[in-house]
Scaffold this motif. Sequence first.
Motif, mmCIF file in Angstrom:
data_model
loop_
_atom_site.group_PDB
_atom_site.id
_atom_site.type_symbol
_atom_site.label_atom_id
_atom_site.label_comp_id
_atom_site.label_asym_id
_atom_site.label_seq_id
_atom_site.Cartn_x
_atom_site.Cartn_y
_atom_site.Cartn_z
ATOM 1 N N GLU A 16 17.074 13.884 -10.198
ATOM 2 C CA GLU A 16 18.340 14.115 -9.492
ATOM 3 C C GLU A 16 18.092 14.849 -8.172
ATOM 4 N N VAL A 17 17.297 15.913 -8.230
ATOM 5 C CA VAL A 17 17.030 16.714 -7.032
ATOM 6 C C VAL A 17 16.209 15.914 -6.018
ATOM 7 N N PHE A 18 15.155 15.250 -6.482
ATOM 8 C CA PHE A 18 14.326 14.455 -5.570
ATOM 9 C C PHE A 18 15.161 13.365 -4.901
ATOM 10 N N SER A 19 16.008 12.703 -5.675
ATOM 11 C CA SER A 19 16.822 11.608 -5.135
ATOM 12 C C SER A 19 17.800 12.086 -4.075
ATOM 13 N N ALA A 20 18.275 13.315 -4.211
ATOM 14 C CA ALA A 20 19.250 13.849 -3.263
ATOM 15 C C ALA A 20 18.597 14.391 -1.992
ATOM 16 N N GLY A 21 17.297 14.613 -2.053
ATOM 17 C CA GLY A 21 16.610 15.195 -0.906
ATOM 18 C C GLY A 21 15.675 14.207 -0.233
ATOM 19 N N LEU A 22 14.820 14.714 0.634
ATOM 20 C CA LEU A 22 13.883 13.883 1.375
ATOM 21 C C LEU A 22 12.820 13.253 0.478
ATOM 22 N N ALA A 23 12.637 13.766 -0.718
ATOM 23 C CA ALA A 23 11.662 13.184 -1.648
ATOM 24 C C ALA A 23 12.200 11.923 -2.317
ATOM 25 N N GLY A 24 13.453 11.610 -2.111
ATOM 26 C CA GLY A 24 14.044 10.411 -2.704
ATOM 27 C C GLY A 24 13.408 9.146 -2.160
ATOM 28 N N SER A 25 13.377 8.114 -3.002
ATOM 29 C CA SER A 25 12.803 6.839 -2.573
ATOM 30 C C SER A 25 13.285 5.730 -3.497
ATOM 31 N N LYS A 26 13.131 4.525 -3.048
ATOM 32 C CA LYS A 26 13.468 3.388 -3.908
ATOM 33 C C LYS A 26 12.546 3.357 -5.117
ATOM 34 N N MET A 27 11.291 3.794 -4.963
ATOM 35 C CA MET A 27 10.382 3.831 -6.107
ATOM 36 C C MET A 27 10.883 4.829 -7.146
ATOM 37 N N LEU A 28 11.350 5.974 -6.719
ATOM 38 C CA LEU A 28 11.910 6.950 -7.661
ATOM 39 C C LEU A 28 13.106 6.342 -8.386
ATOM 40 N N ASP A 29 13.918 5.572 -7.689
ATOM 41 C CA ASP A 29 15.064 4.904 -8.308
ATOM 42 C C ASP A 29 14.622 3.801 -9.275
ATOM 43 N N TYR A 30 13.444 3.254 -9.055
ATOM 44 C CA TYR A 30 12.917 2.144 -9.864
ATOM 45 C C TYR A 30 12.276 2.632 -11.169
ATOM 46 N N LEU A 31 11.723 3.836 -11.178
ATOM 47 C CA LEU A 31 10.999 4.326 -12.350
ATOM 48 C C LEU A 31 11.815 4.333 -13.650
ATOM 49 N N PRO A 32 13.123 4.640 -13.629
ATOM 50 C CA PRO A 32 13.884 4.592 -14.872
ATOM 51 C C PRO A 32 13.949 3.189 -15.497
ATOM 52 N N LEU A 58 0.841 -1.201 0.000
ATOM 53 C CA LEU A 58 0.000 0.000 0.000
ATOM 54 C C LEU A 58 0.871 1.243 0.000
ATOM 55 N N LEU A 59 1.894 1.276 0.834
ATOM 56 C CA LEU A 59 2.784 2.435 0.863
ATOM 57 C C LEU A 59 3.525 2.593 -0.469
ATOM 58 N N THR A 60 3.915 1.487 -1.077
ATOM 59 C CA THR A 60 4.550 1.534 -2.397
ATOM 60 C C THR A 60 3.601 2.135 -3.431
ATOM 61 N N ALA A 61 2.337 1.717 -3.399
ATOM 62 C CA ALA A 61 1.342 2.240 -4.343
ATOM 63 C C ALA A 61 1.114 3.731 -4.116
ATOM 64 N N ILE A 62 1.035 4.152 -2.859
ATOM 65 C CA ILE A 62 0.862 5.578 -2.548
ATOM 66 C C ILE A 62 2.041 6.372 -3.102
ATOM 67 N N ASN A 63 3.246 5.882 -2.880
ATOM 68 C CA ASN A 63 4.453 6.545 -3.364
ATOM 69 C C ASN A 63 4.465 6.606 -4.891
ATOM 70 N N THR A 64 4.073 5.517 -5.527
ATOM 71 C CA THR A 64 4.048 5.459 -6.995
ATOM 72 C C THR A 64 3.093 6.501 -7.570
ATOM 73 N N VAL A 65 1.905 6.559 -7.020
ATOM 74 C CA VAL A 65 0.896 7.505 -7.509
ATOM 75 C C VAL A 65 1.336 8.947 -7.244
ATOM 76 N N ALA A 66 1.887 9.204 -6.073
ATOM 77 C CA ALA A 66 2.358 10.558 -5.760
ATOM 78 C C ALA A 66 3.456 10.995 -6.726
ATOM 79 N N LEU A 67 4.387 10.108 -7.000
ATOM 80 C CA LEU A 67 5.458 10.438 -7.947
ATOM 81 C C LEU A 67 4.901 10.711 -9.344
ATOM 82 N N GLY A 68 3.969 9.865 -9.782
ATOM 83 C CA GLY A 68 3.400 10.065 -11.117
ATOM 84 C C GLY A 68 2.695 11.395 -11.254
#
Length: 161
Positions: free
Chosen positions: A71-87, A43-53
């Motif tokens: 790059e900026v999101f990854s370096a800050g508090l907005a970074g997440s494994k989901m953000l790293d997974y999207l590419p 559920l948390l993964t899905a929330i993160n995915t939708v928020a990023l999209g």
Amino acid sequence: MLMIGGSEEVIERARPVLSVLSSRIVHCGDTGAGQLTKLSHNLLTAINTVALGEVLSASVKAGADLNVLCEVFSAGLAGSKMLDYLPKTLFTAERPANFAIDLMHKDISLCLKEFSNYSMPLGQLVMQTYNAARQKGLGGKDSTSVNELYEELVNLRLAQN
């Protein structure tokens, strides 16, 4: 990673067999705790995915560069494994399906049912988003492809150069 519930003694006896399935085995508590932990995680993964999209689609449409945003999101508090997974999924031409929208939808449903005695407005909103994706025929696509809904809303396709 395997999230396991049950007595420590039983898990230790089963560990040699379980270790064939995964190198990381997490004892989550009593029987049922492993499933609850997995559903909560998804559920948390899905929330993160939708928020990023939503944020990435709107930001790129407004003129931001997707690569710079990541790059900026990854370096800050907005970074997440989901953000790293999207590419590896959403940002590619192929958008390979690793964990289908239909499977994530099932886990979100089960989790919200488990939490039915608690107010979960964000979880319910994400559930509606996954419902809409399935209604559009995206159920077999990777769960990150739920964000095609946001891409469609702003008329763009998220892709890194």
